[in-house]
Each structure stands twice: as structure tokens, then as C-alpha cells.
Scaffold this active site. Structure first.
Site, PDB file in Angstrom:
ATOM      1  CD  GLN A 186      -4.787  -1.271   9.352  1.00  0.00           C
ATOM      2  OE1 GLN A 186      -5.425  -2.227   9.801  1.00  0.00           O
ATOM      3  NE2 GLN A 186      -3.464  -1.231   9.359  1.00  0.00           N
ATOM      4  CB  SER A 191      -1.139  -3.682   1.948  1.00  0.00           C
ATOM      5  OG  SER A 191       0.121  -4.275   1.910  1.00  0.00           O
ATOM      6  CB  ALA A 213      -0.930   0.000   1.208  1.00  0.00           C
ATOM      7  CB  THR A 214       4.184   2.069   1.420  1.00  0.00           C
ATOM      8  OG1 THR A 214       3.826   1.921   2.793  1.00  0.00           O
ATOM      9  CG2 THR A 214       5.195   3.202   1.294  1.00  0.00           C
ATOM     10  CB  THR A 246       9.207  -9.741 -13.393  1.00  0.00           C
ATOM     11  OG1 THR A 246      10.109  -9.447 -14.458  1.00  0.00           O
ATOM     12  CG2 THR A 246       8.685 -11.157 -13.537  1.00  0.00           C
ATOM     13  CG  ASN A 272      -2.756   3.162  11.043  1.00  0.00           C
ATOM     14  OD1 ASN A 272      -3.381   4.173  10.701  1.00  0.00           O
ATOM     15  ND2 ASN A 272      -1.507   3.219  11.441  1.00  0.00           N
ATOM     16  CB  CYS A 298       9.421   4.422  24.638  1.00  0.00           C
ATOM     17  SG  CYS A 298      10.192   5.800  25.382  1.00  0.00           S
TER      18      CYS A 298
END
Lengths: 329, 396
Positions: free
Chosen positions: B181, B201, B71-72, B239, B153, B326
Site C-alpha cells: 500500500q 504488487s 504480494a501474497t 515461465t 491497507n 457483513c
């Protein structure tokens, strides 16, 4: 970048075993109550640092024996990730048995080193240095509370690199003393910028008030300015003491012009010729190359490229520097 | 026990999908563009896969669904393609998107801003979706594209896609939706949604990683990102990933077949988990159950930093996610939590739990138990919980 950077890994993989063990079972987690402190004949000190909104907050409890300023017990509580928990635990451990003045000297680096499995392998990845370790700040707050002073009194300098606790003053001093020219050199000399890298330049994971790139640029500018000022002062007072090689290009030009006026130009004028200085360049090998253009009769004279040129160069060498070369164009 | 509750990050490949892919690795491995039998024997499977994709999102035969790597890639292609085809040499220079889009959208928009494109990032309300009024207000005669995700997401919140489609149609503006999503969780129909472009995706709906798709409505031009051969009608050279496409086709078919299961069974388990977690004091979940994809919970647990919770869950064999930071390279707080205007104190406390049709009730029971234990342990350590003002759980 490079091969090892192309596939990111979990940062957890970079935690030492000690860090992992402390994350699971912190040894000094908890509180000290007034009653417990009294039972130890000690004064209870409670200090906070950080904020939940920043993702890290720690509360430090000390029981301090006032007869000798010794920290007889230390506990912590922490809002933060696992490394914050482990680091706070280690920080509390390092405090125990030290005097307040000794504890103030504990830094992030001390905490991180104490959590290493082996001397050469960092206990946490660089981006965890700052976010997880607030030892210095919370200890400072506790010490300030104990002594009844402002926490800032423990620190009269601005900290640029929070990870390695390097101050603005230290960085500037090191740049000047060692004539540092790159950020990499600053890091090599001070460790500033070696960890989370936020202080190197804008755009890191944290915004900072000072960045090494700016400090370097400004300090180098200050150094240039100071050097020029010193040179100008020296020239004004006693030009003999300033070596030609150390002069600025403008000063060199002035001196070259003066020597030519005094010793050369008159002779050329007598023969209906003259010269002008077109350029003056400093070479990497330490030479000052002077490019001249002959004027009037000199421009067509056969000896302008031989005898006259040789005479001009010799006079300049004798009067100013042996590392002068003269080129007609 | 190992429990996988990070299905918004990626999903298990459905064994039926895997089974269909297998022959295309070592038996029918020919290049589909080759003339010989090794190549042409892949064609029936490719056609079947494309049929499944078209049926899955209700595309017309005249539309294009181009196979990409993810999807990116699809998202980048739309945004950069629109730049080349509709912005660069025309007098439009405005794109509208939202603050809570996937980083692929945000980063591509930032890139386009560097080229002089004006981008509006619409804010979201407390539930995490945009207000249609804000969208209408931000449209100008320079607007070339509206880019709004189908479902978020982090929160699972489903956006009012059909209404957005109508607004775009009314103003004659191109509309792209990132449905990464949404596929397999809610019905996705490109006709009723009124989208011009749609990204997805395979690995988010139990297909393989490394293969995705871009729906391009009939007649929409889009400069290619990849130039080369004539694969995919010249729209996307390279391809073809035959096993990937075969797998994505089967995964799409199963995703659509399982929509009711998702809507009922997965949602029931999700709700069980959510209800149990909301019994913990000082917790809140973003968005109501009905507005979300059936599999997702974004819960804030006061006093517990997200990564600390992930650590405890992982020790117990449970995979979840925190947009907080984090756990990532950036150390920033969860951008969606910030965008919905959650109190700053809570931005680092988000925990995302995302189920799939493979999640079992036993796993959910175990997760509830583990989270309760972790909350007790971590709140005992917490410096901010014990003395923080009481903060009652609620659903915004």
C-alpha cells in the site's frame, strides 16, 4: 469445494429481488408512538434485540389490541446490513394481523421464505441467515414485554442452530430415534447446520456454545451407554431374553466360554486335550467368528479340523446362535 | 456517474501501462528462456522493466528483485523462506509482526505457529500504528524476523519504517516490510528503510493484476517456494509473465513520477472529502491526515453498518469498501478498528474510501452528496442512532 467455489462472488448476487427491493425501500420502517397506538385503541410495545457491537441490532414496535391480543400494526428500526433491514421489514410485516401467540411462532425460516422470489431459491446466502435475521428473538422480547413475563419462558430449550431454530433437545431426540451417525444426517433430518454452518463445528464465523459434532459424539456415547446398561439389566434379570447377536462382545465371550465349559471341555480333557478361545470377531455379514487354539492331545489330533471342530461348532450353534463359525488356528 | 473509490483493493491499469504491455501478448510472445528470436526479442523490455523496478525502490544492482505473482506470494515466500533458512535448523524460532498486517501475513504466521514458530503480534495505538517501544521490548535472542507493513491497507497509516529498520539492524534481525500500500503513495527507499525483504504488487499502483515483486537484499538467502526451471536465477521458477513484468515496470516508473501529484493533488481531494464527511455529526476518521497515505480515509459513521452504506453507495455508482464484515464471508467486524481499540459499537461502522491519481474533483463532489443522502436514509432506519448517547465527531 469444487468448481463453483473456486472463484468467490459478491454475496449481493445471491440476494433475491424481494430482498433487494426491501433493502432500498423498507415498507414497515419507522416508529409507533404512544399517541399513534392510542389512536388504534392499542397498547404500544417496544422491544430491542442485538447490539451495535455485534453488527446487528433491531427495535420492534407493536400496537396490540388488548381485547384479542392481535397485533394491529408493527414497525421496525434496524442497525445492520441490507439483509438485516429487509429481514426486519419482512418480520414486521408478518406480525401484522397475528395474535401475540401466533407471532411468537414466526421463525427466521418463515422470514427468509417470505423474501424468496421462487419457492426453491433461498432469499439470502447461508452466512446471512443468522446475522440478518433476528425475528424470533425480537418477537419473543416483544411478546414477553406484552405479557409481562420473562422472554425465556417462551423457550425452555437451548437453541443450537440459530438459523433454523433447532433446539438441543430436538437434535438429541432425532439422533436417538433415527439412529443418526453423521452430522450430514442431522442436517437432513432437522435442517440444523444447513445455513450459516457455525453450529457444525468450532471455527465457523461465530462461536457457539454447542456444536453438532459434539452433540452427535455425546449422544452416540449416551446411546451406547444406555444400550449397555439395558443389556446388562436384561442379562441380570433374564438372559434368555437377550439374543446372542445383540450381546456385547464381552457377553458373547462369556456365554461361549460357559457353553464350552459345560458341554465340550470335559470331553476334550478326557482325551488329554483342551482348547482356548483366542479371539472372537463380529463380521459385517452378521456372523460371530470364534478362533480357537487346540491344546494338549487335541493339537495333534487328526479330527481337530474335522469331526471335533464340527461338534464344537454345532454345540455352539445349537446353544447360542446359528450364526456362529468356529476356526482353529 | 461511476466513481471508483476502492483503490486500496485494486487500481485501474494506467493506459500508458496497458499500451506498453500490448505488444507482448500477440506480437512478442516468445518464452524469454528460449534461444530463438521469439524469446530473445522480449529481453530488452524485460531489462527495462527490471531497471524501472530497481530504480523505483532504490535497490542496488547486487540486490535481487524477483518477480512473483502478487504480494501474497512474496509475503508467503519471505515468511516460509525465513522459516526454512533461519529457524528450522537454527536456535531461533521467533517472528514479530503486528495485529493489523494484511491477512497474507497473519495467515502465514498462523501456519508457521502450527510448525512451532513463536509469533508476537504487536498491538497498535489509537492511530493504528505500532509503538517502537513495544517492538524493542518484544525482541529476544530468538527473534529471527520482524515483519511490519509500510502502510496499512485499511487506515492508510504509514509505519515508522526507518526507525524499525534501525532497531532490526541494531539487534541483527531480518526485516521484511509489506509495501503493497506504499508504492506510488509515499517514497519507498529500501536503502534508507534498512529492509532485508520488501513485498509489493503491481495492481495496487496502476499495474496489471497477477504480478508482484519481492526485493531481497544482497546476501540474504531464501529457500524457493517454487522449484522448477532456472527462471529468476533459480530463485522463483516458472515461465516469466512478460506482459505483466513489462506493465509492472512501467507502472512503477509512473508511480514514482507521480509521487508529488499524489502528495499534493490526490491528498487535496482526499482532504476535501474527509473534511466534508467530518461535518456529519458522530463520525470519526482513524489517524491524522499527515500520518496517512495521501489517498485513504477510514471513517466511522455512527449508527450505520458498513455494508448498508456500501449498498447505497453502489446504487449511486460509487465503489468503496468496508472491512466489516457483513460484506465478506467471515461476518467479523473490521479487525483494524478492533485493533486500534475503537469502541466495540463502532467496529461495524467503518467505511474505507481510497482515491487514486485518476480520481476527479467532480467525483469527490458527487460522493459527498451521495454519502450525505445515504447517511440521512440509513440513520432514519437505524435502531441504534436515534437513541444512542450523543457522540461527537473527532479525529483520534
Amino acid at each position: 469445494m469444487g468448481k463453483n467455489s473456486l472463484i468467490g462472488g459478491s454475496i449481493w448476487e445471491e440476494y433475491s429481488q424481494k430482498v433487494q427491493d426491501l433493502m432500498n425501500n423498507p415498507q414497515n420502517m419507522g416508529e409507533i408512538t404512544e399517541e399513534q397506538a392510542k389512536a388504534m385503541n392499542a397498547k404500544l410495545i417496544v422491544a430491542d434485540f442485538g447490539a451495535e457491537s455485534c453488527g446487528d441490532a433491531v427495535r420492534l414496535y407493536w400496537a396490540v389490541d388488548e381485547s384479542n391480543d392481535k397485533i394491529v400494526d408493527a414497525k421496525f428500526k434496524s442497525f445492520g446490513c441490507g439483509t438485516a433491514i429487509a429481514s426486519s421489514d419482512t418480520m414486521a410485516e408478518l406480525c401484522i394481523g397475528k395474535t401475540v401467540d401466533e407471532a411468537v411462532k414466526i421463525t427466521n425460516i418463515d422470514v427468509e421464505k417470505a423474501m424468496r422470489d421462487t419457492a426453491d431459491t433461498p432469499a439470502v446466502p447461508p452466512q446471512k441467515m443468522h446475522c440478518s435475521v433476528m425475528a424470533y428473538d425480537v418477537i419473543k422480547a416483544a411478546a414477553a414485554s406484552y405479557k409481562g413475563v420473562d422472554a425465556a419462558s417462551f423457550e425452555d430449550q437451548i437453541i443450537v442452530c440459530e438459523c433454523a431454530r433447532v433446539s438441543l433437545g430436538t437434535i438429541k431426540e432425532v439422533i436417538k430415534l433415527n439412529d443418526l451417525k453423521t452430522v450430514e444426517e442431522i442436517t437432513a433430518f432437522t435442517k440444523a447446520g444447513a445455513f450459516c454452518k457455525s453450529c457444525i463445528k468450532p471455527g465457523g464465523h461465530e462461536e457457539r456454545d454447542f456444536y453438532l459434532v459434539d452433540i452427535l459424539k455425546e449422544t452416540r456415547a449416551e446411546m451406547d451407554h444406555d444400550a449397555l446398561a439395558a443389556l446388562a439389566t436384561a442379562k441380570a434379570h433374564n438372559s434368555e431374553n437377550v439374543a446372542f447377536e445383540e450381546m456385547t462382545i464381552v457377553q458373547k465371550l462369556k456365554d461361549v466360554e460357559a457353553v464350552i465349559d459345560e458341554n465340550i471341555r470335559e470331553m476334550l480333557l478326557m482325551d488329554g486335550g483342551n482348547l482356548e478361545i483366542v479371539d472372537l470377531r463380529e463380521t459385517d455379514e452378521g456372523f460371530t467368528d470364534i478362533f480357537i487354539r487346540y491344546l494338549g492331545a487335541c493339537s495333534g489330533c487328526a479330527s481337530s479340523a474335522t469331526g471335533t471342530l464340527y461338534a464344537i461348532e454345532e454345540v455352539l450353534k445349537e446353544k447360542l446362535s446359528t450364526k456362529i463359525r468356529v476356526f482353529p488356528i | 456517474m461511476r466513481v471508483y473509490l476502492d483503490n486500496n483493493a485494486t487500481t485501474i491499469v494506467d493506459p500508458h501501462v496497458y499500451e506498453e504491455m500490448v505488444p507482448y501478448f500477440c506480437q512478442m510472445y516468445g518464452n524469454p528462456n528460449s534461444l530463438h528470436n521469439f524469446g530473445s526479442e522480449t529481453h530488452p523490455a524485460l531489462r527495462r522493466a527490471m531497471d524501472r523496478l530497481y530504480a523505483g525502490i532504490q535497490a542496488n544492482d547486487d540486490d535481487d528483485i524477483v518477480v512473483t505473482s502478487c504480494a501474497t506470494e512474496s509475503i508467503n515466500w519471505v515468511l516460509k523462506g525465513v522459516y526454512y533458512d533461519y529457524i528450522l535448523n537454527q536456535d531461533k524460532n521467533h517472528i514479530i509482526t503486528s495485529e493489523v498486517e494484511h491477512p497474507a501475513v497473519i495467515a502465514a504466521c498462523k501456519f508457521l505457529e502450527g510448525l512451532g514458530v513463536d509469533v508476537t503480534y504487536l498491538p497498535v495505538n489509537a492511530s493504528g500504528v505500532i509503538e517502537l517501544e513495544d517492538l524493542e521490548k518484544s525482541i529476544t535472542d530468538k527473534t529471527a524476523l520482524v515483519n511490519i507493513m509500510w502502510a496499512n491497507n485499511e487506515t492508510g497509516m504509514v509505519f515508522p519504517i526507518e526507525e524499525i529498520g534501525k532497531i532490526c539492524k541494531k539487534h541483527e534481525i531480518l526485516f521484511h516490510s509489506d509495501a503493497t500500500q506504499a508504492i506510488g503513495k509515499v517514497p519507498v527507499n529500501v536503502q534508507t528503510a534498512g529492509v532485508d525483504f520488501l513485498s509489493f504488487s503491481a495492481h495496487k499502483f496502476h499495474g496489471p493484476k497477477g504480478v508482484g515483486g519481492l526485493y531481497i537484499k544482497q546476501g540474504r538467502t531464501l529457500t524457493s517456494l517454487l522449484h522448477g526451471g532456472e527462471q529468476m536465477g533459480g530463485r522463483r521458477s516458472g515461465t516469466l509473465n512478460v506482459p505483466g513484468l513489462v506493465g509492472m515496470g512501467k507502472a512503477m516508473e509512473l508511480a514514482v513520477e507521480n509521487l508529488d501529484f499524489e502528495k499534493n493533488s490526490v491528498k487535496k481531494l482526499r482532504n476535501k472529502l474527509e473534511d466534508a464527511l467530518l461535518q456529519i455529526p458522530d463520525t470519526f476518521v482513524v489517524g491524522t491526515k499527515e500520518e496517512r497515505t495521501p489517498n485513504t480515509i477510514l471513517i466511522s459513521i455512527k449508527g450505520i453498518e458498513g455494508e448498508a452504506m456500501l449498498w447505497d453507495l453502489n446504487k449511486a455508482g460509487i465503489a468503496a469498501s468496508t472491512g466489516s464484515a457483513c460484506a465478506s464471508e467471515t461476518l467479523e467486524s473490521n479487525p483494524v478498528m478492533e485493533a486500534i481499540g475503537a469502541e466495540a459499537d463502532l467496529a461495524h461502522t467503518a467505511l474505507r474510501l481510497s482515491l487514486s491519481r485518476f480520481t476527479t474533483e467532480e467525483e469527490i463532489d458527487y460522493t459527498i452528496e451521495v454519502i450525505n443522502t445515504a447517511v440521512a436514509r440509513l440513520r432514519a432506519i437505524s435502531s441504534t442512532f436515534s437513541y444512542a448517547p450523543s457522540w461527537h465527531h473527532s479525529t483520534l
